[in-house]
Write a protein that holds these residues in place. Structure first.
Motif, PDB file in Angstrom:
ATOM      1  N   TYR A  38       5.030  94.059  36.299  1.00  0.00           N
ATOM      2  CA  TYR A  38       3.982  93.132  37.384  1.00  0.00           C
ATOM      3  C   TYR A  38       3.597  91.913  36.484  1.00  0.00           C
ATOM      4  O   TYR A  38       3.250  90.880  37.074  1.00  0.00           O
ATOM      5  N   ARG A  39       3.232  92.004  35.393  1.00  0.00           N
ATOM      6  CA  ARG A  39       2.825  91.002  34.408  1.00  0.00           C
ATOM      7  C   ARG A  39       3.716  89.839  34.189  1.00  0.00           C
ATOM      8  O   ARG A  39       3.596  88.790  34.304  1.00  0.00           O
ATOM      9  N   ALA A  40       5.024  90.488  34.084  1.00  0.00           N
ATOM     10  CA  ALA A  40       6.434  89.367  33.973  1.00  0.00           C
ATOM     11  C   ALA A  40       6.178  88.589  35.280  1.00  0.00           C
ATOM     12  O   ALA A  40       6.614  87.551  35.301  1.00  0.00           O
ATOM     13  N   ARG A 133       0.913 102.751  38.229  1.00  0.00           N
ATOM     14  CA  ARG A 133      -0.053 103.137  39.291  1.00  0.00           C
ATOM     15  C   ARG A 133       0.387 104.030  40.347  1.00  0.00           C
ATOM     16  O   ARG A 133      -0.367 104.591  41.258  1.00  0.00           O
ATOM     17  N   ASP A 134       1.618 103.551  40.769  1.00  0.00           N
ATOM     18  CA  ASP A 134       2.360 104.430  41.986  1.00  0.00           C
ATOM     19  C   ASP A 134       3.381 105.104  41.452  1.00  0.00           C
ATOM     20  O   ASP A 134       4.419 105.410  42.499  1.00  0.00           O
ATOM     21  N   ILE A 135       3.806 105.484  40.292  1.00  0.00           N
ATOM     22  CA  ILE A 135       4.968 106.149  40.068  1.00  0.00           C
ATOM     23  C   ILE A 135       5.237 107.572  40.626  1.00  0.00           C
ATOM     24  O   ILE A 135       6.266 107.931  41.372  1.00  0.00           O
ATOM     25  N   ARG A 186      -9.702  96.468  42.431  1.00  0.00           N
ATOM     26  CA  ARG A 186      -8.492  95.929  43.267  1.00  0.00           C
ATOM     27  C   ARG A 186      -7.372  96.993  43.123  1.00  0.00           C
ATOM     28  O   ARG A 186      -6.853  97.029  44.053  1.00  0.00           O
ATOM     29  N   ASP A 187      -7.142  97.495  42.112  1.00  0.00           N
ATOM     30  CA  ASP A 187      -5.984  98.397  41.977  1.00  0.00           C
ATOM     31  C   ASP A 187      -6.227  99.679  42.927  1.00  0.00           C
ATOM     32  O   ASP A 187      -5.108 100.276  43.437  1.00  0.00           O
ATOM     33  N   THR A 188      -7.542 100.239  43.089  1.00  0.00           N
ATOM     34  CA  THR A 188      -7.743 101.222  43.817  1.00  0.00           C
ATOM     35  C   THR A 188      -8.094 100.893  45.230  1.00  0.00           C
ATOM     36  O   THR A 188      -7.766 101.981  46.181  1.00  0.00           O
ATOM     37  N   THR A 189      -8.197  99.581  45.647  1.00  0.00           N
ATOM     38  CA  THR A 189      -8.532  99.602  47.060  1.00  0.00           C
ATOM     39  C   THR A 189      -7.742  98.880  47.748  1.00  0.00           C
ATOM     40  O   THR A 189      -7.790  98.461  49.057  1.00  0.00           O
ATOM     41  N   ARG A 190      -6.699  97.990  47.132  1.00  0.00           N
ATOM     42  CA  ARG A 190      -5.654  97.422  47.681  1.00  0.00           C
ATOM     43  C   ARG A 190      -4.655  97.938  48.751  1.00  0.00           C
ATOM     44  O   ARG A 190      -4.781  99.215  48.892  1.00  0.00           O
ATOM     45  N   GLN A 191      -4.344  97.425  49.812  1.00  0.00           N
ATOM     46  CA  GLN A 191      -3.822  98.068  50.911  1.00  0.00           C
ATOM     47  C   GLN A 191      -2.328  98.630  50.378  1.00  0.00           C
ATOM     48  O   GLN A 191      -1.811  99.621  50.890  1.00  0.00           O
TER      49      GLN A 191
END
Ligand code: DC
Length: 227
Positions: A38-40, A133-135, A186-191
């Motif tokens: 995601y950084r890339a 985060r979602d693995i 942001r990471d925990t509340t994004r849709q």
């Protein structure tokens, strides 16, 4: 011996990549740092002028998303580095600016779709330790071993300070802490695929544990899972 998928998820700077790298090294598994992916994407967007302070040019990013090829190579010192379209971007993606930008582009559904596709390909043969985060919830919900890591925000900010200092930067603790809290939110509340613990993940708080203790614990859990 059977090969498995190890999914390690958790908040920013909670030590999950250290944990994942240690486990990969001990087991001979491939390590994949999905945050680096995601950084890339974020760096690619900045370089093309598609990501500004309050604006993301989603149209152009979407049109070009399939041209973003991310890979990992191990350098002469045995350290894994991130490549964006064959260019080594390891140093460039580790700044606070790119971290923040990554947290923004990672909220976009089409970005996630492409990254998940590339990650699933990387893990198709198993024998992989992937952190993100979602693995355990989205990329490999069938992973045989899932770990969800947490640590206090202050402990994580301290670790991040040390990393930045080791790179010659002079970070301000309050700014680093605020950045971590902002990204957590942001990471925990994004849709799209918010960071949540998979039901079958092992919860692990490493605020007060040493790297050696952590290493030992995880190797033990890993061995139990492969037999
Ligand atoms: O782990 P990291 O700090 O390098 O991740 C950078 C950003 O990418 C972070 O804000 C969350 C996002 N990310 C994500 O949404 N999904 C992943 N699997 C990995 C990272």
């Amino acid at each position: 011996m059977k090969k498995i998928i190890v999914a390690i998820d958790g908040l920013s700077s909670c030590g999950k990549s250290t944990m994942a790298k240690d486990l990969a090294q001990q087991t001979g598994y491939i390590y994949v740092d999905t945050g680096a992916m995601y950084r890339a994407v974020a760096l690619f967007s900045i370089q093309n002028g598609w990501l500004k302070q309050n604006f993301i040019d989603e149209e152009n990013l979407k049109k070009n998303i399939s041209h973003i090829k991310i890979s990992f190579r191990t350098n002469a010192d045995g350290i894994q580095e991130t490549y964006l379209n064959e260019c080594n971007v390891e140093r460039k993606i580790r700044t606070l600016e790119v971290a923040n930008a990554a947290s923004r582009v990672s909220t976009l559904g089409f970005v996630r779709q492409e990254m998940v596709r590339q990650q699933q390909l990387m893990g198709s043969e198993k024998g992989i330790v992937m952190d993100g985060r979602d693995i355990g919830t989205v990329v490999f919900p069938q992973a045989e071993l899932k770990i969800f890591v947490t640590a206090r925000a202050e402990a994580r900010a301290m670790r991040r300070m040390k990393e930045l200092q080791a790179r010659g930067e002079k970070p301000d603790f309050e700014k680093v802490l605020a950045n971590i809290k902002e990204r957590d939110l942001r990471d925990t509340t994004r849709q799209e695929s918010p960071l949540i613990k998979a039901k079958d993940a092992i919860l692990f708080d490493n605020s007060d544990i040493t790297r050696q203790e952590q290493k030992k614990n995880f190797l033990k859990i890993f061995k139990e899972r492969i037999t």
